[in-house]
Design an enzyme around this catalytic site. Structure first.
Site, short mmCIF file in Angstrom:
data_model
loop_
_atom_site.label_atom_id
_atom_site.label_comp_id
_atom_site.label_asym_id
_atom_site.label_seq_id
_atom_site.Cartn_x
_atom_site.Cartn_y
_atom_site.Cartn_z
CB ALA A 187 -91.34 -99.30 -2.80
CG ASP A 188 -89.89 -104.79 -5.07
OD1 ASP A 188 -90.35 -104.92 -5.89
OD2 ASP A 188 -88.72 -104.58 -4.75
CB SER A 243 -91.70 -101.16 -14.60
OG SER A 243 -92.23 -101.47 -13.42
CD GLU A 258 -83.60 -99.10 -6.30
OE1 GLU A 258 -84.13 -98.93 -7.37
OE2 GLU A 258 -83.63 -99.91 -5.36
N GLY A 277 -85.47 -105.23 -8.22
CA GLY A 277 -84.68 -105.08 -9.74
C GLY A 277 -83.18 -105.18 -9.23
#
Ligand code: 5RP
Length: 228
Positions: free
Chosen positions: A89-90, A34, A109, A103
Site C-alpha cells: 500500500a502507499d 516492491s 488489486e 504502481g
C-alpha cells in the site's frame, strides 16, 4: 507515481513475514509493488524448499513475471476462489483504510484483494499515517473520459495530474489500457464515502482507496515486523 519512501530491508521483513501465513493448498492473491515482490519471492522459496503446493492469481503483469520466475503455478478468478491475498500500500491509516495504486495496478488489486477470504497488507513504517491523503488518490480512467473526469475531480476539490510515463512519451498506460489521474485532496474525512463518490463519476474504472477490506497489517521495520 511511485512512493519511493521506505527501505528495502523493512519491505523484505514485511514480505517474508506474510509468507509465513501461507498454508499448503492455498490459492493466493499476489499483489503488486516492491514490498509484494519479497512476499512472492518467499512463497517461491517455500515451494522450492518445503514442497508446499499453492497457486497464485497475479494483480499485474509485474507480479505475473515474478511468480513465473519463482515457479509459482498461476490460476485465475474464473477458476478459483482466493484464500489469502497479500498486497502492499502507499498509505495505511489507523482504521486500516488504504491508498493504493502507486504502481497503477489498483483496479486488478482491488478485484483480487476484495475476493480473498483474508487480506493482509504489507508495508514499511513510512506508509503508516494518521489520516489518508498526503499521497494523491490514483484514479484509473478510460482515456476518452480523462478531461471530463478531471473537471469533476477539481469540482470536488482535488488537484489533478494525469500520470506521465518515465521511459515513454505521454501518459502511463495501465495493464488495462487506461490512464491514471493522481487526485490530491486537501483532506479525506471519510475514505469510504470518497471511494464510492469517485467510482460514481462516469469514465472512472476504479480508484485507489481501499476501505474496510483489510484483515491484518504487517509493518516491516529495520530489524523485524509489527502486526496490527
Ligand atoms: C501498486 C500498489 C502498490 O502495492 C503500492 O504502490 C506499494 O508499492 P511498494 O511496495 O513498491 O511501495 O498499490 O498499484
Amino acid at each position: 507515481m511511485k512512493n519511493t519512501s521506505g527501505n528495502s530491508s523493512s519491505k523484505k521483513n514485511a514480505g517474508y513475514k506474510a509468507a509465513e501465513y501461507v498454508e499448503d493448498g492455498m490459492v493466493l492473491g499476489l499483489g503488486t509493488g516492491s514490498t509484494t515482490h519479497f512476499f512472492i519471492e518467499k512463497v517461491g522459496m517455500r515451494i522450492r524448499d518445503e514442497g508446499i503446493k499453492v497457486m497464485g492469481i497475479p494483480t499485474s503483469f509485474q507480479s505475473l513475471l515474478i511468480a513465473k520466475e519463482w515457479n509459482i503455478p498461476i490460476t485465475t478468478l474464473e477458476e478459483h476462489d482466493i484464500d489469502l491475498s497479500v498486497d502492499g500500500a502507499d498509505e495505511v491509516d489507523c482504521d486500516f483504510n488504504l491508498i493504493k495504486g502507486g504502481g497503477a495496478a489498483h483496479t486488478k488489486e482491488k478485484i483480487v484483494d476484495y475476493a480473498a477470504d483474508k487480506f493482509i497488507v504489507i508495508v514499511d513504517e513510512s506508509k503508516v499515517v494518521e489520516e489518508l491523503g498526503t499521497f494523491p488518490v490514483p484514479v484509473e480512467v478510460l482515456p476518452d473520459a480523462s478531461r471530463m473526469v478531471i473537471k469533476t475531480l477539481e469540482d470536488m476539490g482535488a488537484t489533478c495530474e494525469i500520470r506521465m510515463a518515465q521511459r515513454k512519451d505521454g501518459p502511463v498506460i495501465t495493464d488495462n489500457g487506461n490512464f491514471v489521474i493522481d487526485a490530491k485532496f486537501d483532506n479525506i474525512e471519510s475514505p469510504a464515502h470518497l471511494e464510492i463518490d469517485l467510482n460514481s463519476i462516469p469514465g472512472v474504472v476504479e480508484n485507489g482507496i481501499f476501505s474496510q477490506m483489510v484483515d491484518k497489517v504487517i509493518i516491516g521495520t529495520d530489524d523485524g515486523t509489527k502486526e496490527l
